[in-house]
Design a protein around this motif. Structure first.
Motif, mmCIF file in Angstrom:
data_model
loop_
_atom_site.group_PDB
_atom_site.id
_atom_site.type_symbol
_atom_site.label_atom_id
_atom_site.label_comp_id
_atom_site.label_asym_id
_atom_site.label_seq_id
_atom_site.Cartn_x
_atom_site.Cartn_y
_atom_site.Cartn_z
ATOM 1 N N GLY A 77 -58.044 -115.299 -49.008
ATOM 2 C CA GLY A 77 -59.412 -115.750 -48.842
ATOM 3 C C GLY A 77 -60.093 -115.308 -47.568
ATOM 4 N N PHE A 78 -59.436 -114.534 -46.742
ATOM 5 C CA PHE A 78 -60.046 -114.116 -45.491
ATOM 6 C C PHE A 78 -61.207 -113.153 -45.765
ATOM 7 N N ASP A 79 -62.297 -113.340 -45.026
ATOM 8 C CA ASP A 79 -63.492 -112.509 -45.204
ATOM 9 C C ASP A 79 -63.369 -111.255 -44.326
ATOM 10 N N ASP A 80 -63.122 -110.104 -44.951
ATOM 11 C CA ASP A 80 -62.981 -108.848 -44.218
ATOM 12 C C ASP A 80 -64.187 -107.932 -44.420
ATOM 13 N N SER A 81 -65.327 -108.528 -44.811
ATOM 14 C CA SER A 81 -66.497 -107.705 -45.133
ATOM 15 C C SER A 81 -67.039 -106.953 -43.918
ATOM 16 N N ARG A 82 -66.771 -107.454 -42.716
ATOM 17 C CA ARG A 82 -67.275 -106.787 -41.516
ATOM 18 C C ARG A 82 -66.304 -105.712 -40.991
ATOM 19 N N TRP A 83 -65.178 -105.576 -41.648
ATOM 20 C CA TRP A 83 -64.204 -104.581 -41.203
ATOM 21 C C TRP A 83 -64.668 -103.171 -41.580
ATOM 22 N N GLU A 84 -64.051 -102.180 -40.925
ATOM 23 C CA GLU A 84 -64.320 -100.786 -41.278
ATOM 24 C C GLU A 84 -63.766 -100.485 -42.672
ATOM 25 N N THR A 85 -64.346 -99.480 -43.295
ATOM 26 C CA THR A 85 -63.872 -99.016 -44.595
ATOM 27 C C THR A 85 -63.182 -97.664 -44.416
ATOM 28 N N VAL A 86 -61.964 -97.558 -44.964
ATOM 29 C CA VAL A 86 -61.157 -96.343 -44.800
ATOM 30 C C VAL A 86 -60.728 -95.852 -46.167
ATOM 31 N N ASP A 87 -60.957 -94.573 -46.428
ATOM 32 C CA ASP A 87 -60.525 -93.934 -47.669
ATOM 33 C C ASP A 87 -59.291 -93.088 -47.371
ATOM 34 N N LEU A 88 -58.181 -93.335 -48.094
ATOM 35 C CA LEU A 88 -56.920 -92.626 -47.862
ATOM 36 C C LEU A 88 -56.690 -91.506 -48.870
ATOM 37 N N THR A 89 -57.761 -91.074 -49.536
ATOM 38 C CA THR A 89 -57.604 -89.976 -50.490
ATOM 39 C C THR A 89 -57.334 -88.677 -49.737
ATOM 40 N N PRO A 90 -56.167 -88.023 -50.004
ATOM 41 C CA PRO A 90 -55.853 -86.791 -49.261
ATOM 42 C C PRO A 90 -56.589 -85.591 -49.836
ATOM 43 N N GLN A 91 -56.826 -84.611 -49.005
ATOM 44 C CA GLN A 91 -57.356 -83.355 -49.496
ATOM 45 C C GLN A 91 -56.277 -82.606 -50.263
ATOM 46 N N HIS A 92 -56.697 -81.769 -51.167
ATOM 47 C CA HIS A 92 -55.748 -81.046 -52.013
ATOM 48 C C HIS A 92 -54.825 -80.167 -51.155
ATOM 49 N N GLY A 93 -53.510 -80.337 -51.359
ATOM 50 C CA GLY A 93 -52.529 -79.512 -50.653
ATOM 51 C C GLY A 93 -52.324 -79.879 -49.204
ATOM 52 N N SER A 94 -52.829 -81.046 -48.775
ATOM 53 C CA SER A 94 -52.683 -81.420 -47.361
ATOM 54 C C SER A 94 -51.227 -81.754 -47.053
#
Length: 697
Positions: A77-94
């Motif tokens: 139930g913790f409100d993390d709406s003010r946290w940063e957003t991070v996308d962990l999708t790697p680039q192809h062949g990284s």
């Protein structure tokens, strides 16, 4: 076969369309509303899904619930709406620039938090649709800096690293798998789960790259069998990436053992010991690194200190000494004494530059330490190149063979600086990590193997020549020894010689005088054994023969021999000279030798210094007369010093007992030798008999 089957299962699971599909929906509402928003909407069958996000991220550590002592940031139930957003999708062949593993993404220092170390949190909400009997599991991120705790709906489900102390102990990243609680659904339904990771990164990691920190690959969620298959694939990838470490360590271990065996083969050449110590040290380093990567027996801090600080410094300076000894360079003599403080300085500066003492020293001190480390490495490189260039001038082909390997090894010691300049120092052919240091070590070992074979051939040739010299010296010694039995008017002389080594240090000469019928016997024992002692024996025998042409007086003989030994370093010898006249009267002069035994009893003589100690010593002189049936026996100390298996000496009492019953010089020498020979044994027996015509046998 097990890994192959698991890999096939993983592929089949991913391809399965009969049980599942994945849908990603971005959240529209906040987590605190009545219908909690989700970051990912997942429909699971026999499959596994990488949790690329979007994740919520926050640096720092969570406050703790006073009642449960659980971190609040892990609660659903913790409100993390003010946290940063991070996308962990790697680039192809990284690929990870350090170990070459796939699906690599930048850490938090490359996402707006440069230079930050400490705690960081990642959270994600997922809606999981799965069969009611499904068993779910979470795969930890294969690459993460550095340690973490994984939470499922606020419950701790797994840990990588040791969080028992205030500063967690960290290990090199490896695949981890954690079982999750079963979704509260019947048949096929959906449940929302909050996955949270509490991550700790140590400050030393900042020295590895500018994009470290936290997740460097995404965790995965799925049914247990599918996650287990993916987990096994990750392990296969990790093992393949560091496969060369144990192979290289085994090669160095074998070569180190070979070099050590060569050191025992040729004790005169110290280079084998230097090479053996260096190769065995590298092998131990590889073994430690392998255990640090593949197990949790060795933590990353210990491996970092041993590899990058201690062994790195010793290894670099060690090669300087190896090539110095290899090319037999003795000047300048101060080089070894300068290397010692340089090694200590390199250890200290390296430990400071990699943040080992982050709580004690400031960033400016770390920067200064890095500069000092760089200067010391340049100095060591200059020493090594200078030694090799001088080796080229003095030995030619060996120096040219060493030069490419030394150049590559010297460059590899600056790999951190090269990486900062974006010059590749790590490659991954076929998924196997090959570093610049590995390439340098392989080239050095290849060159060293060729040079060792060449040096061994030269050493064997030298050993054969030395063996030939010893054999020739042995033959010369046999030539200068008198006959074993000599019969003179009124005397029967027997002699026996048993050297402890191929070439002995005992000597004696039996010289009859044709004019007056007298007999001169000179016997002695030079210090030492082997070829050196044999050369000294030849010198003394020559002096005895030349002096006997002028005089047969025992005292004059010893004085002449003493003069021959003076000024020849540690050349010393005990010696006695005995002249027996035709009527049996005898004159004996002694220089520290064992007194003769007359009819089994030792002659009482004053002590005297050996030959070669002082310019004009006072030698002891005595006169006596041999009558018919008298037997005079001259012995070297090798008889008295014979030692049995229990460490008991043959001693003087046994000598007297033996002379009372022994019939010949050969018998005395044989009994002493069988007791336990330790030194050269020589025995001369002179028996007074009725006068006969002289014969020689």
């Amino acid at each position: 076969m097990h890994r192959f089957c698991c890999s096939c299962l993983f592929v089949v699971c991913l391809a399965s369309a009969s049980w599942g599909q994945v849908q990603l929906d971005h959240a529209k509402t906040t987590a605190s509303g009545p219908t909690a928003a989700v970051d990912m909407d997942i429909h699971l069958g026999d499959s596994v899904v990488a949790l690329y996000g979007p994740w919520k991220f926050q640096i720092g550590d969570s406050p703790v619930d006073p009642a449960t002592h659980a971190p609040l940031w892990a609660e659903p139930g913790f409100d993390d709406s003010r946290w940063e957003t991070v996308d962990l999708t790697p680039q192809h062949g990284s690929l990870n620039p350090i170990n070459g593993l796939s699906d690599y993404v930048r850490g938090w220092t490359g996402r707006g938090h440069p230079g930050y170390w400490g705690y960081g949190w990642y959270r994600i909400r997922v809606r999981v649709q799965a069969r009611s009997d499904a068993s779910l599991a979470l795969e930890g991120p294969p690459e993460v800096d550095d340690a973490y705790q994984a939470f499922d709906n606020g419950t701790l489900v797994g840990t990588f690293g040791d969080f028992a102390s205030e500063t967690p102990a960290v290990y090199y990243s490896r695949p981890m798998m954690f079982p999750l609680s079963q979704p509260a659904t019947t048949n096929i339904g959906a449940s929302t789960q909050v996955i949270a990771f509490r991550i700790w990164m140590q400050p030393q990691t900042l020295s590895e790259s500018s994009v470290v920190g936290g997740f460097e690959s995404a965790p995965s969620l799925g049914e247990s069998d599918s996650v287990a298959a993916r987990y096994q694939v990750r392990w296969d990838e990790l093992i393949r990436a560091y496969l060369w470490e144990p192979i290289e360590g085994s090669i160095f271990l074998l070569l180190g053992i070979v070099a050590l065996s060569l050191a025992f083969f040729d004790r005169s050449d110290r280079v084998y010991l230097w090479i053996a110590a260096l190769l065995l040290m590298v092998s131990a380093d590889n073994s430690s690194g392998t255990m640090a990567v593949w197990t949790q027996w060795v933590n990353s801090t210990y491996d970092n200190v041993s590899h990058n600080v201690i062994l790195f410094s010793l290894y670099y300076a060690g090669w300087v000494m190896v090539w110095r000894v290899w090319f037999r360079q003795r000047r300048p003599v101060w080089v070894p004494w300068v290397l010692l403080p340089l090694v200590v300085l390199l250890m200290v500066s390296s430990s400071l530059s990699v943040n080992l003492f982050f709580t004690v020293v400031s960033g400016s001190v770390m920067s200064a330490a890095h500069v000092i480390s760089l200067v010391v490495r340049l100095m060591l490189a200059a020493f090594m190149f200078g030694i090799v260039f001088k080796g080229i001038q003095e030995q030619g082909i060996e120096g040219w063979l060493v030069l490419p390997a030394v150049l590559l090894a010297g460059v590899s010691e600056f790999r951190r600086e090269l990486a900062t300049l974006h010059i590749p120092v790590v490659w991954f052919p076929f998924g196997v990590q090959v570093t610049l240091s590995t390439a340098a070590d392989l080239l050095l070992v290849t060159v060293l193997s060729v040079l060792l074979i060449r040096r061994l051939r030269i050493s064997m040739r030298r050993q054969r020549l030395m063996a030939l010299d010893v054999k020739q010296a042995q033959e010369v010694q046999h030539v200068i020894l008198p006959e074993a039995r000599t019969i003179l008017p009124g005397l029967v002389v027997e002699s026996e010689y048993r050297p402890a080594l191929e070439v002995g240090g005992d000597f004696f000469q039996i010289i009859p005088h044709p004019a007056d019928g007298s007999l001169l016997i000179v016997a002695g024992d030079v210090t030492g054994k082997g070829l050196k002692a044999g050369m000294l024996v030849a010198l003394l025998v020559g002096a005895v023969r030349s002096t006997a042409e002028v005089t047969t007086e025992p005292l004059v003989m010893l004085q002449a021999l003493n003069r021959r030994l003076m000024g020849r370093g540690d050349a010393q010898a005990t010696c006695l000279a005995l002249r027996i006249a035709a009527d049996g009267s005898a004159v004996l002069a002694n220089a520290g030798h064992m007194p003769p035994y007359l009819n089994g009893e030792p002659l009482q003589m004053e002590g005297a210094l050996p030959l070669g100690l002082i310019e004009a010593p006072d030698f002891s002189v005595m006169r006596f007369k041999l009558v018919e049936s008298d037997r005079l026996v001259l012995l070297s100390d090798g008889v008295a010093e014979a030692t049995d298996a229990d460490g008991d000496l043959f001693g003087f009492e046994r000598i007297q007992e033996l002379l009372a019953v022994a019939g010949s010089a050969n018998e005395v020498a044989t009994i002493a030798q069988d007791f336990g020979q330790e030194d050269d044994i020589s025995v001369i027996s002179v028996t007074r008999v009725a006068a006969q015509a002289p014969t020689f046998v």
